[in-house]
Design a protein around this motif. Structure first.
Motif, PDB file in Angstrom:
ATOM      1  N   PRO A 206       0.833  -1.201   0.000  1.00 58.54           N
ATOM      2  CA  PRO A 206       0.000   0.000   0.000  1.00 58.54           C
ATOM      3  C   PRO A 206       0.868   1.250   0.000  1.00 58.54           C
ATOM      4  N   THR A 207       0.502   2.243  -0.816  1.00 55.02           N
ATOM      5  CA  THR A 207       1.319   3.456  -0.846  1.00 55.02           C
ATOM      6  C   THR A 207       0.624   4.609  -0.153  1.00 55.02           C
ATOM      7  N   LEU A 208      -0.514   4.382   0.446  1.00 56.19           N
ATOM      8  CA  LEU A 208      -1.036   5.406   1.348  1.00 56.19           C
ATOM      9  C   LEU A 208      -1.632   4.754   2.574  1.00 56.19           C
ATOM     10  N   LEU A 209      -1.640   5.552   3.617  1.00 48.92           N
ATOM     11  CA  LEU A 209      -1.944   4.997   4.919  1.00 48.92           C
ATOM     12  C   LEU A 209      -3.367   5.388   5.298  1.00 48.92           C
ATOM     13  N   VAL A 210      -4.157   4.421   5.692  1.00 52.54           N
ATOM     14  CA  VAL A 210      -5.521   4.690   6.122  1.00 52.54           C
ATOM     15  C   VAL A 210      -5.540   4.734   7.641  1.00 52.54           C
ATOM     16  N   THR A 211      -6.114   5.782   8.196  1.00 53.14           N
ATOM     17  CA  THR A 211      -6.118   5.874   9.658  1.00 53.14           C
ATOM     18  C   THR A 211      -7.419   6.463  10.150  1.00 53.14           C
ATOM     19  N   GLU A 212      -7.711   6.184  11.411  1.00 50.62           N
ATOM     20  CA  GLU A 212      -8.881   6.798  12.011  1.00 50.62           C
ATOM     21  C   GLU A 212      -8.477   7.614  13.224  1.00 50.62           C
ATOM     22  N   LEU A 237      -7.021   9.429   4.766  1.00 54.44           N
ATOM     23  CA  LEU A 237      -5.869   8.891   4.041  1.00 54.44           C
ATOM     24  C   LEU A 237      -4.679   9.808   4.271  1.00 54.44           C
ATOM     25  N   ILE A 238      -3.532   9.188   4.553  1.00 57.59           N
ATOM     26  CA  ILE A 238      -2.316   9.978   4.713  1.00 57.59           C
ATOM     27  C   ILE A 238      -1.371   9.610   3.579  1.00 57.59           C
ATOM     28  N   LEU A 239      -0.795  10.604   2.935  1.00 61.80           N
ATOM     29  CA  LEU A 239       0.153  10.330   1.861  1.00 61.80           C
ATOM     30  C   LEU A 239       1.094  11.521   1.716  1.00 61.80           C
ATOM     31  N   PRO A 240       2.260  11.380   1.162  1.00 60.80           N
ATOM     32  CA  PRO A 240       2.896  10.115   0.816  1.00 60.80           C
ATOM     33  C   PRO A 240       3.417   9.434   2.082  1.00 60.80           C
ATOM     34  N   VAL A 241       3.625   8.146   1.995  1.00 58.58           N
ATOM     35  CA  VAL A 241       4.110   7.432   3.164  1.00 58.58           C
ATOM     36  C   VAL A 241       5.357   6.647   2.816  1.00 58.58           C
ATOM     37  N   THR A 242       6.092   6.262   3.845  1.00 55.89           N
ATOM     38  CA  THR A 242       7.201   5.338   3.635  1.00 55.89           C
ATOM     39  C   THR A 242       6.805   4.014   4.252  1.00 55.89           C
ATOM     40  N   PHE A 243       7.577   3.017   3.930  1.00 51.77           N
ATOM     41  CA  PHE A 243       7.316   1.682   4.459  1.00 51.77           C
ATOM     42  C   PHE A 243       7.340   1.695   5.983  1.00 51.77           C
ATOM     43  N   TYR A 244       8.204   2.524   6.532  1.00 51.63           N
ATOM     44  CA  TYR A 244       8.408   2.521   7.986  1.00 51.63           C
ATOM     45  C   TYR A 244       7.211   3.092   8.725  1.00 51.63           C
ATOM     46  N   ASP A 245       6.442   3.958   8.038  1.00 51.56           N
ATOM     47  CA  ASP A 245       5.233   4.489   8.676  1.00 51.56           C
ATOM     48  C   ASP A 245       4.265   3.367   9.022  1.00 51.56           C
ATOM     49  N   PHE A 246       4.284   2.337   8.216  1.00 49.12           N
ATOM     50  CA  PHE A 246       3.355   1.241   8.448  1.00 49.12           C
ATOM     51  C   PHE A 246       3.781   0.372   9.619  1.00 49.12           C
ATOM     52  N   MET A 247       5.050   0.506   9.991  1.00 52.14           N
ATOM     53  CA  MET A 247       5.561  -0.304  11.088  1.00 52.14           C
ATOM     54  C   MET A 247       5.443   0.445  12.401  1.00 52.14           C
ATOM     55  N   HIS A 248       4.836   1.600  12.338  1.00 52.10           N
ATOM     56  CA  HIS A 248       4.859   2.481  13.485  1.00 52.10           C
ATOM     57  C   HIS A 248       3.450   2.592  14.030  1.00 52.10           C
ATOM     58  N   SER A 249       3.335   2.458  15.327  1.00 53.59           N
ATOM     59  CA  SER A 249       2.025   2.619  15.934  1.00 53.59           C
ATOM     60  C   SER A 249       2.063   3.898  16.767  1.00 53.59           C
ATOM     61  N   VAL A 250       0.922   4.571  16.896  1.00 51.34           N
ATOM     62  CA  VAL A 250       0.927   5.824  17.664  1.00 51.34           C
ATOM     63  C   VAL A 250       1.354   5.579  19.099  1.00 51.34           C
ATOM     64  N   GLU A 251       1.079   4.389  19.559  1.00 53.09           N
ATOM     65  CA  GLU A 251       1.428   4.020  20.936  1.00 53.09           C
ATOM     66  C   GLU A 251       2.926   4.174  21.209  1.00 53.09           C
ATOM     67  N   ASP A 252       3.727   4.075  20.151  1.00 53.27           N
ATOM     68  CA  ASP A 252       5.174   4.155  20.322  1.00 53.27           C
ATOM     69  C   ASP A 252       5.619   5.450  20.970  1.00 53.27           C
ATOM     70  N   HIS A 253       4.792   6.484  20.888  1.00 48.09           N
ATOM     71  CA  HIS A 253       5.197   7.755  21.477  1.00 48.09           C
ATOM     72  C   HIS A 253       4.664   7.930  22.883  1.00 48.09           C
ATOM     73  N   THR A 380      -3.936  -2.413   6.603  1.00 46.10           N
ATOM     74  CA  THR A 380      -3.694  -2.552   5.160  1.00 46.10           C
ATOM     75  C   THR A 380      -2.356  -3.224   4.896  1.00 46.10           C
ATOM     76  N   MET A 381      -1.360  -2.826   5.684  1.00 50.95           N
ATOM     77  CA  MET A 381      -0.047  -3.437   5.486  1.00 50.95           C
ATOM     78  C   MET A 381      -0.067  -4.892   5.908  1.00 50.95           C
ATOM     79  N   SER A 382      -0.765  -5.191   6.983  1.00 51.96           N
ATOM     80  CA  SER A 382      -0.742  -6.582   7.426  1.00 51.96           C
ATOM     81  C   SER A 382      -1.466  -7.470   6.411  1.00 51.96           C
ATOM     82  N   LEU A 383      -2.448  -6.899   5.714  1.00 51.66           N
ATOM     83  CA  LEU A 383      -3.090  -7.660   4.628  1.00 51.66           C
ATOM     84  C   LEU A 383      -2.126  -7.892   3.474  1.00 51.66           C
ATOM     85  N   ALA A 384      -1.397  -6.825   3.107  1.00 50.48           N
ATOM     86  CA  ALA A 384      -0.448  -6.951   1.999  1.00 50.48           C
ATOM     87  C   ALA A 384       0.618  -7.981   2.334  1.00 50.48           C
ATOM     88  N   ILE A 385       1.077  -7.951   3.587  1.00 53.43           N
ATOM     89  CA  ILE A 385       2.126  -8.878   4.012  1.00 53.43           C
ATOM     90  C   ILE A 385       1.597 -10.316   4.028  1.00 53.43           C
TER      91      ILE A 385
END
Lengths: 445, 363
Positions: A206-212, A237-253, A380-385
Motif C-alpha cells: 500500500p502506498t497510502l496509509l488509512v487511519t482513524e 488517508l495519509i500520503l505520501p508514506v514510507t514503508f516505515y510508517d506502516f511499522m509504526h504505531s501511535v502508541e510508540d510515542h 492494510t499493510m498486514s493484509l499486503a504482508i
C-alpha cells in the motif's frame, strides 16, 4: 481587515470571511472566523442577528458585552482566529468574540486502531466534526484545508489538509492532479479512494496509509504529509508514506522508551517471520536439513514421519485453513467470533495433527505465522504482508533455501522501486533530497 | 488477464511436481559419523564405516540408536554410491560433524580422503577431523552408554559447546585443507582413542608431514602445543602447566616470535606472555618470595616449550607455521628445497613472562 487577513493567512477553505452591509443603514461589518472550530449559532445570535435587526446600537453591544474584546494588535489576529475566536470589524474597530467549539463528545470510539493511553476517539463520519478536532489539535496558521468534490453523481466533499510550509509542493500538485483526474459516479468510502489513488493495479504494498486516529493525522501533518478526509468516511488517508510508517504505531510515542523501541524491533522480526517461515519450513525440511542442530533434525523427522504427503502439501493445507479462519472471524458477528476461532484454532489444530495430516512442528509454524501477522499495527499493510508468503512458498518448493532468499530479494527490489506519490517508499532517511546520480531517483520535473 | 490466468493454471499444475533436490527430511538418513580406514586388499583399499542416526522422539541418555554400515571399496565416492544401494533412504552428510581417519590411513596418505571431503557438497566445512586409534572403524562403532542422541558424544568432543579440555585439539576441515596445501604449515590432527569400549579419549595430537603422520605427541606435550598455537581463542582458559610443587592455570596467553640472524645461525626468539592463577602451591612459598617463585616457573615453562619445539623440529614437521612466517619475511628461490635445511638449523630461544592474576586464596 479582510484584505490584510488574506495576506497573513494561508488560503484555507474553512476560513469564513464575510462582509455584511446593512440594507437600511448602509453600515458595514466585516467578520472572519474558522468554520470548523467556531459555533456558528453563537456567532449568529450575538453578531449577525443583532446587527441586522439594528434595534440597539451594535457598537454598544460590542463595548458592553464581556464576550467581545477589543483587539488593537494585528499580530494577534492569527492566534485569536486559531483559538476559535471570531474577528469583527465595525467602524474601524476590531473585536474578538469567543465562539470556540470543541466537539470531542460527538466522536465514535476507536475500534480499528485502539490505543491504551492515546486518544480514545476516532474520526467522525461528519467531516466538519473531524476538522474541528484537527484544527483544535493542530493550531497552526500554516494548516491549509482545501475542499473539492469527487463523484459525478454523489458530489462527495473531499478535504485536503496539509501544512503549507512543510508540504512538498511537487507532491501536492501530483496528488491534486490525480484527484481531479478521477472519474467515478459514486464514492462511499476512503478505501475506494485509496484504490483509485494507488495507481498501479498490481502493486504489492500500500502506498497510502488509512487511519482513524487524530494523533496520527496531527503527526503526519507536522511531517509535511497530506491528509485526505472524505465526507461520510471514518477513515482519513495519509500520503505520501514510507514503508516505515506502516511499522509504526501511535502508541510508540506514549509508552516507556525502551519497551517501545523493542516492540518496533519485534515488529520487524514478526514481519520477517510471517513472510518467510512457511517457505523456510519447506526449504529446510526438504532441501537443506543441515541448517539446524542435529537434535532438532531428529525431532523434525520423528514428528514428520507420520505425515504421508510432502512438506508443501502440509503447508498449503494449514495455510488455507488459517486464512479461512481469519476470514471467517472478520465476517462473523462479535458474539460468535470467539467461538469460531476456538473451534478452528484449537480443536481443528489438535485434531489435524493427531490425524497425521500435518506434523506438530507445522502447527507451531502456522500459529506463529498468524500471530506475527497480527503484530503489524496497520491493517492494510498486514493484509499486503499476508499475501507475500505464498510466492515465497512456491519459490521454496522449487529452489529450496535459495528460492526463499530469491523471494526476499525480489520483495526488497519491489520496495525499493515503489514510489508513494513520487516520493521514496523504502528510504531510511525521510528528508534526504534526491541527488544527481541516485539509483532509481525520482525524475525532477 | 488471460495470460495471468494461464500462468496461474501452469503454476498450480507444476506445484504438484517439485524441484529435483526435493527430498523430505523423513526420507533422509543422517550420517552422524564416518570413518575411513585402509585395508590390506590392494583392489579395495578403503574401508568406509558410516554411522547412521535412527531418529526417535525420545531424547534421553542411552536412548540413542544408530545403524552402522561398512563397505570396502576402491575409492571413497564409489563406496558411497555402493552404500546407497544398501539403505532405503537418501544419505545426508549435512549433520555429520566428525570424520575419523584410521591411523593406518593417516600413516600412509590422507590427501585423497580430505580432497573428497572438501569436494562433496553436503559435507560441512566446519566438520571436525580426527585420527582413530587403532582404526577408524572401532572409534565410529562405539556406542557410548550415556549418549543422548545419535552421534552426539563424539560431536561434543570437537565443539566448544560442552567440554573444553585443554588437551583436545579441534581441527576443522577448512583448516586441515589449508594446512595440507600451504607451504610452511603442516597439519595437526587429534587422536581419538576408545576407552573400555564405551567412551572416547582425545588427548593426543598427531603431527603430519603434510600427508602422513610423522610424530604423535604425548598428552602434556599436546597441551603445551595447543597453548602455543593459541589461535583457538575460544575462552580465556588455556589449560595449565605443572612443575612440582606448583600447578598453575593459564588464564590468557600470547605468543610472539621473530627470526634473528646471528652470524651463521638463525635464531627464533619466542616470547610468551601469560596471566596465571595458582591451582596448587605449597602454602607460603609464593608469599615469601614471589619474584623467585615466578622466575622459577618462567624458566621451567620456557624449558618445556623449548624441548617441545626441538622435538617437533627433529621430527621435521612445522605445525606452528614457522616456514610460513619465514616465507613472509625472507625470499627463497625454491622454498621446498631450501626450507628443510634452514628449519633444521634454527636455534630456539624461549622466554616467558608470567603475571599473577590471583593466587586463588584470600589472605
Amino acid at each position: 481587515m479582510l484584505e490584510r487577513l488574506k495576506v497573513i493567512l494561508a488560503p484555507a477553505e474553512d476560513l469564513m470571511q464575510s462582509e455584511i452591509i446593512h440594507p437600511v443603514t448602509r453600515q458595514k461589518l466585516e467578520l472572519a472566523y474558522y468554520l470548523p472550530i467556531c459555533d456558528e449559532q453563537k456567532i449568529h445570535d450575538y453578531i449577525t442577528v443583532p446587527f441586522s435587526k439594528n434595534q440597539y446600537p451594535i457598537m454598544n453591544l460590542f463595548l458592553s458585552n464581556a464576550n467581545f474584546k477589543r483587539v488593537t494588535d494585528p499580530a494577534k489576529w492569527n492566534d485569536l482566529l486559531l483559538r476559535g475566536q471570531a474577528l469583527v470589524e465595525y467602524q474601524n474597530q476590531i473585536f474578538s468574540f469567543d465562539a470556540l467549539k470543541y466537539e470531542y463528545l460527538n466522536l465514535p470510539d476507536s475500534n480499528f486502531e485502539p490505543s491504551i493511553r492515546g486518544p480514545q476517539h476516532s474520526l467522525s463520519e461528519d467531516p466538519i466534526i473531524s476538522l474541528n478536532i484537527i484544527r483544535n489539535s493542530y493550531m497552526s496558521p500554516e494548516l491549509v484545508i482545501d475542499k473539492m468534490q469527487i463523484g459525478n453523481i454523489s458530489q462527495t466533499n473531499l478535504y485536503i489538509l496539509y501544512d503549507q510550509r512543510k508540504v512538498n509542493h511537487h507532491t501536492l500538485d501530483n496528488v491534486k492532479n490525480k484527484l481531479s483526474s478521477i472519474h467515478i459516479d459514486l464514492i462511499h468510502s476512503s478505501g475506494e479512494l485509496e484504490r483509485l489513488l494507488n495507481g498501479k493495479k498490481y502493486q504489492l504494498f500500500p502506498t497510502l496509509l488509512v487511519t482513524e486516529r487524530f494523533d496520527r493525522i496531527g503527526r503526519a501533518l507536522s511531517f509535511g504529509k497530506i491528509v485526505l478526509i472524505l465526507k461520510g468516511s471514518q477513515f482519513a488517508l495519509i500520503l505520501p508514506v514510507t514503508f516505515y510508517d506502516f511499522m509504526h504505531s501511535v502508541e510508540d510515542h506514549y509508552e516507556s522508551y525502551w519497551m517501545t523501541k523493542m516492540i518496533v524491533v519485534i515488529r520487524y522480526i514478526a514481519l520477517i517471520l510471517t513472510t518467510t517461515l512457511p517457505g523456510l519450513y519447506i526449504a529446510i525440511l526438504s532441501y537443506n536439513p543441515e541448517i539446524f542442530r542435529l537434535q532438532l533434525a531428529f525431532t523434525l523427522v520423528a514428528s514428520r514421519s507420520i505425515v504421508p504427503y510432502p512438506s508443501f502439501i502440509e503447508v498449503i493445507i494449514m495455510l488455507v485453513m488459517i486464512e479461512m479462519l481469519l476470514e471467517a472471524s472478520i465476517r462473523t458477528p462479535k458474539l460468535i467470533g470467539s467461538t469460531s476461532t476456538t473451534v478452528g484454532g484449537l480443536i481443528l489444530g489438535t485434531a489435524i495433527q493427531q490425524a497425521g495430516l500435518v506434523s506438530s512442528i507445522m502447527i507451531i509454524v502456522t500459529s506463529l505465522v498468524a500471530i506475527s501477522n497480527l503484530v503489524l499495527p496497520i491493517h492494510t499493510m498486514s493484509l499486503a504482508i499476508r499475501f507475500l508468503k505464498y510466492p515465497i512458498i512456491v519459490a521454496a518448493i522449487f529452489f529450496g533455501l535459495a528460492g526463499v532468499f530469491l523471494g526476499i530479494l525480489y520483495y526488497i527490489t519491489c520496495l525499493c522501486s515503489t514510489r508513494s506519490f513520487g516520493e521514496y517508499y523504502f528510504r531510511l532517511r525521510g528528508n534526504a533530497s534526491s541527488q544527481h546520480g541516485d539509483i532509481g531517483g525520482t525524475k525532477p520535473t | 488477464m488471460m495470460r495471468l490466468s494461464l500462468l496461474i493454471v501452469y503454476l498450480s499444475i507444476s506445484i504438484v511436481a517439485s524441484g529435483c533436490g526435493f527430498k523430505d527430511i523423513d526420507k533422509r538418513y543422517f550420517a552422524v559419523g564416518m570413518g575411513i580406514d585402509l585395508t590390506d586388499n590392494e583392489e579395495k583399499p578403503y574401508r568406509i564405516t558410516l554411522k547412521l542416526g535412527v531418529p526417535s522422539i525420545e531424547i534421553d541418555a542411552g536412548k540413542s540408536k544408530t545403524q552402522v554400515e561398512i563397505i570396502e571399496t576402491s575409492n571413497i565416492a564409489e563406496g558411497l554410491r555402493l552404500l546407497k544401494a544398501q539403505v532405503d533412504k537418501e544419505i545426508d552428510f549435512g549433520h555429520c560433524n566428525v570424520f575419523i581417519l584410521g591411523e593406518n590411513l593417516a600413516r600412509s596418505n590422507i590427501a585423497e580422503a580430505v580432497n573428497w571431503m572438501t569436494r562433496r557438497r553436503d559435507i560441512q566445512k566446519v566438520a571436525a577431523i580426527g585420527i582413530g586409534r587403532p582404526d577408524a572403524e572401532s572409534v565410529v562403532k562405539v556406542q557410548p552408554v550415556i549418549e543422548r542422541f545419535p552421534g552426539n558424544a563424539l560431536g561434543l568432543f570437537f565443539s566448544n559447546d560442552a567440554t573444553e579440555s585443554s588437551y583436545t585439539f579441534i581441527e576443522l576441515l577448512t583448516d586441515l585443507f589449508r594446512r595440507l596445501n600451504e607451504k610452511g604449515l603442516d597439519p595437526i590432527l587429534p587422536v581419538v582413542m576408545v576407552q573400555k569400549d564405551s567412551t572416547y579419549i582425545v588427548n593426543r595430537v598427531a603431527l603430519l608431514d603434510k600427508e602422513k603422520i610423522s610424530i604423535v605427541l604425548e598428552p602434556d606435550e599436546t597441551q603445551l602445543l595447543i597453548q602455543l598455537l593459541a589461535y583457538l581463542k575460544k575462552a580465556n582458559l588455556y589449560g595449565g602447566f605443572y612443575s612440582p610443587p606448583f600447578a598453575i592455570a593459564i588464564q590468557t596467553i600470547r605468543t610472539k616470535y621473530n627470526f634473528q640472524q646471528n652470524g651463521p645461525a638463525l635464531h627464533l626468539n619466542m616470547h610468551i606472555k601469560q596471566a596465571i592463577t595458582f591451582d596448587e602451591m605449597p602454602t607460603d612459598a609464593y608469599f615469601n618470595d614471589p619474584k623467585k617463585t615466578i622466575n622459577q616457573l618462567e624458566t621451567a615453562y620456557s624449558e618445556a616449550v623449548k624441548q617441545l619445539l626441538v622435538k617437533i623440529q627433529e621430527a621435521n614437521v612445522d605445525p606452528l607455521g614457522f616456514g610460513l612466517r619465514y616465507r613472509a619475511k625472507y625470499h627463497l628461490h625454491d622454498f621446498e628445497q631450501e626450507w628443510p635445511d634452514i628449519y633444521q638449523s634454527i636455534k630456539f630461544d624461549v622466554s616467558t613472562t608470567m603475571s599473577v592474576h590471583g593466587t586463588g586464596l584470600l589472605k
